[in-house]
Write a protein that holds these residues in place. Structure first.
Motif, mmCIF file in Angstrom:
data_model
loop_
_atom_site.group_PDB
_atom_site.id
_atom_site.type_symbol
_atom_site.label_atom_id
_atom_site.label_comp_id
_atom_site.label_asym_id
_atom_site.label_seq_id
_atom_site.Cartn_x
_atom_site.Cartn_y
_atom_site.Cartn_z
ATOM 1 N N THR A 102 -32.774 113.760 10.968
ATOM 2 C CA THR A 102 -31.701 114.761 10.963
ATOM 3 C C THR A 102 -32.007 115.896 9.989
ATOM 4 O OG1 THR A 102 -30.075 113.077 11.608
ATOM 5 C CG2 THR A 102 -29.218 115.113 10.684
ATOM 6 N N LEU A 103 -32.624 115.578 8.865
ATOM 7 C CA LEU A 103 -33.030 116.637 7.933
ATOM 8 C C LEU A 103 -34.075 117.550 8.576
ATOM 9 C CD1 LEU A 103 -33.298 114.591 4.610
ATOM 10 C CD2 LEU A 103 -31.477 116.166 5.296
ATOM 11 N N LEU A 104 -35.034 116.962 9.284
ATOM 12 C CA LEU A 104 -36.030 117.765 9.998
ATOM 13 C C LEU A 104 -35.363 118.600 11.084
ATOM 14 C CD1 LEU A 104 -38.919 118.608 10.693
ATOM 15 C CD2 LEU A 104 -39.153 116.486 12.015
ATOM 16 N N THR A 105 -34.390 118.030 11.761
ATOM 17 C CA THR A 105 -33.659 118.761 12.802
ATOM 18 C C THR A 105 -32.969 119.989 12.212
ATOM 19 O OG1 THR A 105 -33.301 116.699 14.008
ATOM 20 C CG2 THR A 105 -31.889 118.556 14.586
ATOM 21 N N ALA A 106 -32.377 119.832 11.041
ATOM 22 C CA ALA A 106 -31.722 120.977 10.384
ATOM 23 C C ALA A 106 -32.732 122.068 10.058
ATOM 24 C CB ALA A 106 -31.020 120.502 9.115
ATOM 25 N N LEU A 141 -26.156 115.046 4.215
ATOM 26 C CA LEU A 141 -27.441 115.401 3.603
ATOM 27 C C LEU A 141 -28.059 116.609 4.296
ATOM 28 C CD1 LEU A 141 -29.116 111.913 2.936
ATOM 29 C CD2 LEU A 141 -27.856 113.366 1.341
ATOM 30 N N ALA A 142 -27.932 116.678 5.628
ATOM 31 C CA ALA A 142 -28.491 117.814 6.365
ATOM 32 C C ALA A 142 -27.766 119.109 6.020
ATOM 33 C CB ALA A 142 -28.428 117.553 7.868
ATOM 34 N N ALA A 143 -26.457 119.036 5.830
ATOM 35 C CA ALA A 143 -25.712 120.226 5.426
ATOM 36 C C ALA A 143 -26.206 120.741 4.077
ATOM 37 C CB ALA A 143 -24.220 119.919 5.368
ATOM 38 N N ASN A 144 -26.437 119.818 3.160
ATOM 39 C CA ASN A 144 -26.957 120.217 1.850
ATOM 40 C C ASN A 144 -28.372 120.777 1.946
ATOM 41 O OD1 ASN A 144 -25.118 119.409 -0.648
ATOM 42 N ND2 ASN A 144 -24.794 117.885 0.960
ATOM 43 N N ARG A 145 -29.170 120.229 2.860
ATOM 44 C CA ARG A 145 -30.522 120.762 3.052
ATOM 45 C C ARG A 145 -30.457 122.210 3.540
ATOM 46 N NH1 ARG A 145 -35.546 118.456 4.103
ATOM 47 N NH2 ARG A 145 -34.852 116.972 2.507
ATOM 48 N N LEU A 146 -29.554 122.498 4.465
ATOM 49 C CA LEU A 146 -29.407 123.875 4.952
ATOM 50 C C LEU A 146 -28.928 124.807 3.845
ATOM 51 C CD1 LEU A 146 -27.825 123.216 8.459
ATOM 52 C CD2 LEU A 146 -30.015 124.346 8.025
ATOM 53 N N LEU A 147 -28.074 124.305 2.978
ATOM 54 C CA LEU A 147 -27.539 125.141 1.895
ATOM 55 C C LEU A 147 -28.589 125.506 0.858
ATOM 56 C CD1 LEU A 147 -24.081 123.385 1.442
ATOM 57 C CD2 LEU A 147 -24.454 125.747 2.186
ATOM 58 N N GLU A 148 -29.740 124.875 0.908
ATOM 59 C CA GLU A 148 -30.842 125.251 0.019
ATOM 60 C C GLU A 148 -31.448 126.600 0.421
ATOM 61 O OE1 GLU A 148 -33.625 122.060 0.135
ATOM 62 O OE2 GLU A 148 -32.259 120.601 -0.793
ATOM 63 N N ARG A 149 -31.192 127.038 1.652
ATOM 64 C CA ARG A 149 -31.683 128.341 2.113
ATOM 65 C C ARG A 149 -30.834 129.455 1.506
ATOM 66 N NH1 ARG A 149 -36.579 127.910 5.031
ATOM 67 N NH2 ARG A 149 -36.590 125.879 6.093
#
Length: 308
Positions: A102-106, A141-149
């Motif tokens: 899911t992190l890769l998908t994000a 976790l995926a939402a937080n990964r996107l917020l790193e952008r």
């Protein structure tokens, strides 16, 4: 779908888990979806192989003591019963690979505008315990990964699984950069609901027309009110009329129209959307695969074919 060019994420481990006979979780559906997509003409070139998320990479967003206990098989019997799986090393590897997926998908969605994980939607996982077949909350976790952008300041988690995303709602409580929206059957698991930013409780036996109207209204309200920069979409198909755990009366066509509606709204606004397949609990794996496949057909029609 021979010209299908949307990034998909899959790992064989998604379906590689030995469960007791007649276990409620349809573990074989992930490989079945993968094979059906290939049979439909989808090229293997669009598939991306995720890596297992390192255990320590889930914290501090997820409680480190819980992760340690989960990985080391130190959770008590009651905690594992609440999760619903017997513990095994393979279960842990599968869980953290699915989250990595899911992190890769994000990340792929951010780059390509859309991506789909052939698992995901573990929305009953809280910070310090798991529940309902969910151990680590991949959506959060995926939402937080996107917020790193740098250009992503707010993410919408739009959850159409028939069961409320209680863990996601609790994890994101008090945050204004992660917006949680849940459309779910009110009289269904979990019996104790959490407060999402927007909840849309649905009556049992709801049909296509009223359901699709509610989905459209909920999505447009969320997009107009919160001005998000990216969307994570939990496309659970346990809303289907034949699902063993759903209690709604949504047809296969209704599932397709729902998914197409979500993708079209995101595409129109230029919002990257990372989709996961979510729940679905028919024991007939072929029939269940047919319903899950609507997500990919809707994505194809909106993003790839000339119909979108």
């Amino acid at each position: 779908m021979k010209s299908f060019n949307i990034p998909l994420v899959f790992h064989p481990i998604y379906s590689q888990l030995d469960l007791p006979e007649r276990h409620r979780f349809p573990i074989d559906k992930y490989h079945s979806i993968f094979k059906r997509l290939l049979n439909e003409g989808v090229s293997e070139n669009v598939f991306h192989l995720p890596e297992m998320l390192a255990y320590d990479r889930a914290s501090p967003l997820i409680d480190a003591a819980y992760i340690d206990a989960l990985v080391s098989n130190s959770l008590d019997h009651k905690a594992m019963r609440r999760i619903g799986f017997p513990w095994s090393e393979q279960l842990i590897k599968r869980t953290f690979t699915a989250v990595g997926g899911t992190l890769l998908t994000a990340e792929l969605a951010y780059t390509h505008g859309i991506a789909i994980n052939l698992t995901g939607g573990y929305h009953h996982a809280f910070t310090d315990f798991g529940s309902g077949f969910c151990m680590i909350n991949d959506l959060y976790l995926a939402a937080n990964r996107l917020l790193e952008r740098e250009d992503i300041n707010r993410v919408l988690i739009f959850d159409c699984d028939v069961h409320q995303g209680d863990g996601t709602a609790a994890l994101a409580q008090g945050r204004d950069d992660i917006i949680t929206v849940s459309l779910h059957c009110e009289k269904n698991f979990p019996y104790r609901k959490q407060d999402s930013d927007m909840d849309f409780p649905l009556d049992k036996h709801l049909d296509d027309a009223e359901y699709l109207q509610t989905v459209e209204q909920a999505l447009l309200l969320a997009l107009n009110c919160y001005h998000v920069d990216a969307v994570i979409y939990d496309a659970g198909v346990d809303v289907h009329q034949d699902d063993d755990l759903g209690h709604l009366n949504i047809t296969t066509k209704g599932v397709y129209l729902r998914d197409k509606l979500v993708f079209a709204a995101c595409k129109q606004r230029g919002l990257p959307v990372a989709a996961v397949i979510g729940g679905g609990y028919q024991r007939d794996i072929e029939a269940l695969t047919d319903v899950h496949l609507q997500l990919f057909k809707a994505a194809y029609d909106v993003y790839t074919s000339n119909n979108g």
